[in-house]
Scaffold this motif. Structure first.
Motif, short mmCIF file in Angstrom:
data_model
loop_
_atom_site.label_atom_id
_atom_site.label_comp_id
_atom_site.label_asym_id
_atom_site.label_seq_id
_atom_site.Cartn_x
_atom_site.Cartn_y
_atom_site.Cartn_z
N PRO A 192 -51.37 -30.13 -20.32
CA PRO A 192 -51.17 -30.55 -18.47
C PRO A 192 -51.60 -30.95 -17.85
O PRO A 192 -51.36 -31.65 -17.21
N ILE A 193 -52.75 -30.67 -17.32
CA ILE A 193 -53.73 -31.15 -17.21
C ILE A 193 -54.96 -32.71 -17.52
O ILE A 193 -54.68 -32.94 -16.76
N LYS A 194 -54.72 -32.78 -18.84
CA LYS A 194 -55.34 -34.25 -19.10
C LYS A 194 -54.39 -34.88 -19.46
O LYS A 194 -54.86 -35.83 -19.64
N HIS A 195 -53.41 -34.37 -20.12
CA HIS A 195 -52.58 -35.19 -20.82
C HIS A 195 -51.12 -34.70 -20.03
O HIS A 195 -49.93 -34.00 -20.75
N LEU A 196 -50.59 -35.08 -19.08
CA LEU A 196 -49.87 -35.07 -18.58
C LEU A 196 -48.55 -35.27 -18.94
O LEU A 196 -47.18 -35.23 -19.34
#
Length: 235
Positions: A192-196
Protein backbone atom coordinates in the motif's frame (compact mmCIF):
# COMPACT_ATOMS: atom_id res chain seq x y z
CA UNK A 1 -13.09 -33.65 -21.52
CA UNK A 2 -13.60 -37.30 -20.60
CA UNK A 3 -9.88 -37.90 -21.01
CA UNK A 4 -9.14 -34.89 -18.79
CA UNK A 5 -11.52 -36.17 -16.09
CA UNK A 6 -9.92 -39.61 -16.22
CA UNK A 7 -6.49 -38.04 -15.92
CA UNK A 8 -7.75 -35.90 -13.04
CA UNK A 9 -9.08 -38.90 -11.12
CA UNK A 10 -5.90 -40.85 -11.77
CA UNK A 11 -3.71 -37.93 -10.73
CA UNK A 12 -5.67 -37.38 -7.54
CA UNK A 13 -5.41 -41.07 -6.65
CA UNK A 14 -1.67 -40.95 -7.20
CA UNK A 15 -1.36 -37.80 -5.09
CA UNK A 16 -3.34 -39.44 -2.28
CA UNK A 17 -1.28 -42.62 -2.32
CA UNK A 18 2.03 -40.79 -2.65
CA UNK A 19 1.16 -38.39 0.17
CA UNK A 20 0.16 -41.30 2.39
CA UNK A 21 3.41 -43.09 1.68
CA UNK A 22 5.39 -39.92 2.34
CA UNK A 23 3.63 -39.39 5.67
CA UNK A 24 4.51 -42.93 6.71
CA UNK A 25 8.13 -42.48 5.70
CA UNK A 26 8.77 -39.13 7.43
CA UNK A 27 6.26 -39.10 10.28
CA UNK A 28 7.87 -37.64 13.36
CA UNK A 29 6.40 -36.08 16.51
CA UNK A 30 9.28 -33.57 16.31
CA UNK A 31 7.98 -31.86 13.15
CA UNK A 32 5.28 -29.73 14.84
CA UNK A 33 7.73 -28.81 17.62
CA UNK A 34 10.37 -27.86 15.06
CA UNK A 35 7.79 -25.79 13.20
CA UNK A 36 6.91 -23.82 16.33
CA UNK A 37 10.56 -23.29 17.20
CA UNK A 38 11.43 -21.97 13.75
CA UNK A 39 8.46 -19.60 13.61
CA UNK A 40 9.20 -18.27 17.10
CA UNK A 41 12.86 -17.76 16.17
CA UNK A 42 11.89 -15.89 13.00
CA UNK A 43 9.39 -13.78 14.92
CA UNK A 44 12.01 -12.92 17.55
CA UNK A 45 14.22 -11.59 14.77
CA UNK A 46 11.39 -9.45 13.38
CA UNK A 47 9.92 -7.68 16.37
CA UNK A 48 8.65 -10.52 18.54
CA UNK A 49 5.92 -13.15 18.51
CA UNK A 50 2.35 -11.81 18.65
CA UNK A 51 -0.23 -13.92 20.47
CA UNK A 52 -3.45 -14.65 18.61
CA UNK A 53 -5.42 -12.90 21.36
CA UNK A 54 -3.55 -9.69 20.45
CA UNK A 55 -4.40 -9.93 16.75
CA UNK A 56 -7.74 -8.33 15.82
CA UNK A 57 -10.48 -10.87 15.16
CA UNK A 58 -11.32 -8.89 12.04
CA UNK A 59 -7.85 -9.56 10.65
CA UNK A 60 -8.14 -13.26 11.47
CA UNK A 61 -11.49 -13.49 9.69
CA UNK A 62 -10.29 -11.45 6.73
CA UNK A 63 -7.32 -13.76 6.24
CA UNK A 64 -9.42 -16.92 6.52
CA UNK A 65 -12.07 -15.59 4.10
CA UNK A 66 -9.35 -14.74 1.59
CA UNK A 67 -6.81 -17.54 1.96
CA UNK A 68 -8.59 -20.62 3.35
CA UNK A 69 -12.33 -20.53 3.95
CA UNK A 70 -12.41 -24.10 5.22
CA UNK A 71 -9.52 -23.58 7.63
CA UNK A 72 -11.37 -24.56 10.80
CA UNK A 73 -12.92 -27.63 9.17
CA UNK A 74 -10.20 -29.12 6.95
CA UNK A 75 -7.35 -31.43 7.92
CA UNK A 76 -4.62 -29.16 6.69
CA UNK A 77 -5.47 -29.64 3.02
CA UNK A 78 -8.37 -28.66 0.78
CA UNK A 79 -9.50 -31.63 -1.30
CA UNK A 80 -11.58 -29.46 -3.63
CA UNK A 81 -8.68 -27.06 -3.99
CA UNK A 82 -6.31 -29.89 -4.87
CA UNK A 83 -8.73 -31.21 -7.50
CA UNK A 84 -9.18 -27.71 -8.91
CA UNK A 85 -5.41 -27.22 -9.03
CA UNK A 86 -4.90 -30.60 -10.68
CA UNK A 87 -7.47 -29.72 -13.33
CA UNK A 88 -5.72 -26.43 -14.14
CA UNK A 89 -2.33 -28.14 -14.16
CA UNK A 90 -3.58 -30.80 -16.54
CA UNK A 91 -5.13 -28.23 -18.87
CA UNK A 92 -1.91 -26.18 -18.87
CA UNK A 93 0.35 -29.21 -19.08
CA UNK A 94 2.50 -27.97 -16.20
CA UNK A 95 2.31 -27.06 -12.51
CA UNK A 96 0.78 -23.61 -12.33
CA UNK A 97 -2.00 -23.71 -9.75
CA UNK A 98 -1.33 -23.65 -6.00
CA UNK A 99 -4.55 -24.54 -4.20
CA UNK A 100 -2.78 -24.18 -0.85
CA UNK A 101 -4.44 -23.91 2.56
CA UNK A 102 -3.09 -21.75 5.36
CA UNK A 103 -1.48 -24.85 6.87
CA UNK A 104 0.14 -25.77 3.56
CA UNK A 105 1.47 -22.24 3.13
CA UNK A 106 2.89 -22.36 6.65
CA UNK A 107 4.79 -25.62 6.22
CA UNK A 108 6.04 -24.57 2.77
CA UNK A 109 7.41 -21.30 4.11
CA UNK A 110 9.21 -23.01 6.99
CA UNK A 111 10.34 -26.35 5.55
CA UNK A 112 10.23 -26.21 1.75
CA UNK A 113 11.18 -24.14 -1.28
CA UNK A 114 8.98 -22.22 -3.73
CA UNK A 115 9.90 -24.60 -6.54
CA UNK A 116 6.77 -25.85 -8.32
CA UNK A 117 7.37 -29.60 -8.57
CA UNK A 118 5.23 -32.63 -7.82
CA UNK A 119 7.59 -33.98 -5.11
CA UNK A 120 7.56 -30.62 -3.33
CA UNK A 121 3.77 -30.46 -3.48
CA UNK A 122 3.48 -33.98 -2.08
CA UNK A 123 5.78 -33.05 0.81
CA UNK A 124 3.73 -29.93 1.43
CA UNK A 125 0.48 -31.92 1.60
CA UNK A 126 2.00 -34.54 3.88
CA UNK A 127 3.54 -32.00 6.26
CA UNK A 128 0.28 -30.01 6.39
CA UNK A 129 -1.65 -33.13 7.39
CA UNK A 130 0.89 -33.95 10.10
CA UNK A 131 0.83 -30.43 11.52
CA UNK A 132 -2.97 -30.27 11.39
CA UNK A 133 -3.22 -33.48 13.39
CA UNK A 134 -0.72 -32.35 16.00
CA UNK A 135 -1.54 -28.67 16.61
CA UNK A 136 -4.80 -26.86 17.46
CA UNK A 137 -6.21 -24.72 14.66
CA UNK A 138 -5.74 -21.48 16.59
CA UNK A 139 -2.07 -22.26 17.11
CA UNK A 140 -1.61 -22.95 13.40
CA UNK A 141 -3.30 -19.65 12.60
CA UNK A 142 -1.12 -17.78 15.10
CA UNK A 143 2.03 -19.34 13.65
CA UNK A 144 1.02 -18.35 10.13
CA UNK A 145 0.18 -14.79 11.14
CA UNK A 146 3.60 -14.48 12.77
CA UNK A 147 5.65 -15.77 9.84
CA UNK A 148 3.83 -14.86 6.63
CA UNK A 149 5.72 -12.44 4.40
CA UNK A 150 3.67 -9.28 3.84
CA UNK A 151 6.03 -7.22 1.71
CA UNK A 152 8.20 -4.18 2.41
CA UNK A 153 10.52 -6.41 4.48
CA UNK A 154 7.74 -7.37 6.91
CA UNK A 155 7.43 -10.89 8.28
CA UNK A 156 4.27 -11.43 10.29
CA UNK A 157 1.38 -9.09 11.02
CA UNK A 158 3.10 -7.48 13.99
CA UNK A 159 6.00 -6.18 11.95
CA UNK A 160 3.73 -5.33 9.01
CA UNK A 161 1.50 -3.17 11.23
CA UNK A 162 4.54 -1.19 12.36
CA UNK A 163 6.01 -0.81 8.86
CA UNK A 164 2.81 0.17 7.06
CA UNK A 165 0.87 2.00 9.80
CA UNK A 166 3.39 2.69 12.58
CA UNK A 167 1.09 1.08 15.14
CA UNK A 168 0.81 -2.20 16.98
CA UNK A 169 -1.36 -4.77 15.26
CA UNK A 170 -3.85 -4.59 18.16
CA UNK A 171 -4.72 -1.01 17.16
CA UNK A 172 -5.35 -1.52 13.45
CA UNK A 173 -8.70 -0.50 12.02
CA UNK A 174 -10.82 -2.96 10.00
CA UNK A 175 -9.81 -1.13 6.82
CA UNK A 176 -6.14 -1.58 7.66
CA UNK A 177 -6.67 -5.22 8.61
CA UNK A 178 -8.23 -5.84 5.20
CA UNK A 179 -5.16 -4.32 3.56
CA UNK A 180 -2.85 -6.72 5.41
CA UNK A 181 -5.08 -9.72 4.70
CA UNK A 182 -4.75 -9.06 0.99
CA UNK A 183 -0.96 -9.03 0.94
CA UNK A 184 0.05 -12.73 1.07
CA UNK A 185 -1.05 -13.37 -2.51
CA UNK A 186 1.35 -10.78 -3.98
CA UNK A 187 3.13 -8.68 -1.34
CA UNK A 188 5.08 -6.47 -3.73
CA UNK A 189 2.15 -5.78 -6.05
CA UNK A 190 -0.26 -4.92 -3.23
CA UNK A 191 2.21 -2.94 -1.11
CA UNK A 192 0.00 0.00 0.00
CA UNK A 193 2.93 2.38 0.39
CA UNK A 194 4.21 1.85 -3.15
CA UNK A 195 1.03 0.81 -4.96
CA UNK A 196 -1.97 2.22 -3.13
CA UNK A 197 -4.32 1.84 -6.11
CA UNK A 198 -3.61 -1.90 -6.38
CA UNK A 199 -3.73 -2.28 -2.60
CA UNK A 200 -7.18 -0.68 -2.45
CA UNK A 201 -8.46 -2.94 -5.23
CA UNK A 202 -7.16 -5.95 -3.33
CA UNK A 203 -8.68 -4.64 -0.10
CA UNK A 204 -12.08 -4.61 -1.81
CA UNK A 205 -11.56 -8.21 -2.95
CA UNK A 206 -10.86 -9.18 0.67
CA UNK A 207 -13.99 -7.39 1.90
CA UNK A 208 -16.13 -9.04 -0.78
CA UNK A 209 -14.74 -12.42 0.29
CA UNK A 210 -15.78 -11.64 3.86
CA UNK A 211 -19.28 -10.78 2.62
CA UNK A 212 -19.51 -14.02 0.65
CA UNK A 213 -18.77 -16.14 3.73
CA UNK A 214 -21.09 -14.14 6.00
CA UNK A 215 -18.52 -12.25 8.09
CA UNK A 216 -19.84 -8.90 6.81
CA UNK A 217 -22.80 -7.54 4.92
CA UNK A 218 -22.30 -5.41 1.81
CA UNK A 219 -23.10 -2.15 3.57
CA UNK A 220 -20.46 -2.82 6.22
CA UNK A 221 -17.92 -3.75 3.53
CA UNK A 222 -18.57 -0.51 1.66
CA UNK A 223 -18.18 1.55 4.83
CA UNK A 224 -14.88 -0.13 5.63
CA UNK A 225 -13.61 0.32 2.07
CA UNK A 226 -14.29 4.07 2.31
CA UNK A 227 -12.54 4.42 5.68
CA UNK A 228 -9.19 6.27 5.71
CA UNK A 229 -5.85 4.49 5.86
CA UNK A 230 -3.20 6.01 8.09
CA UNK A 231 -0.21 4.83 6.12
CA UNK A 232 3.43 5.60 6.80
CA UNK A 233 4.67 8.05 4.19
CA UNK A 234 6.83 6.47 1.49
CA UNK A 235 10.53 7.18 1.72
Amino acid sequence: MRRVMLSLITSFALVTVASGLYIQSVWSPDIPTLLVQRVEARAAAHGGYVQLSDIPLFLQKALIATEDRGFYHNHGIDIEGILRALFVDLMKGRLVEGGSTITEQLVKDIFLSDQKTIPRKLKQIALAIMVSQALPKNEVLALYLNEVYLGHGAYGVGQAAKIYFNRSVQNLTPAECAILAGLPQAPSLYDPIKHLKFAKARQWEVLKSMVSVGFLNMKQAQQIERAPLYLVTAG
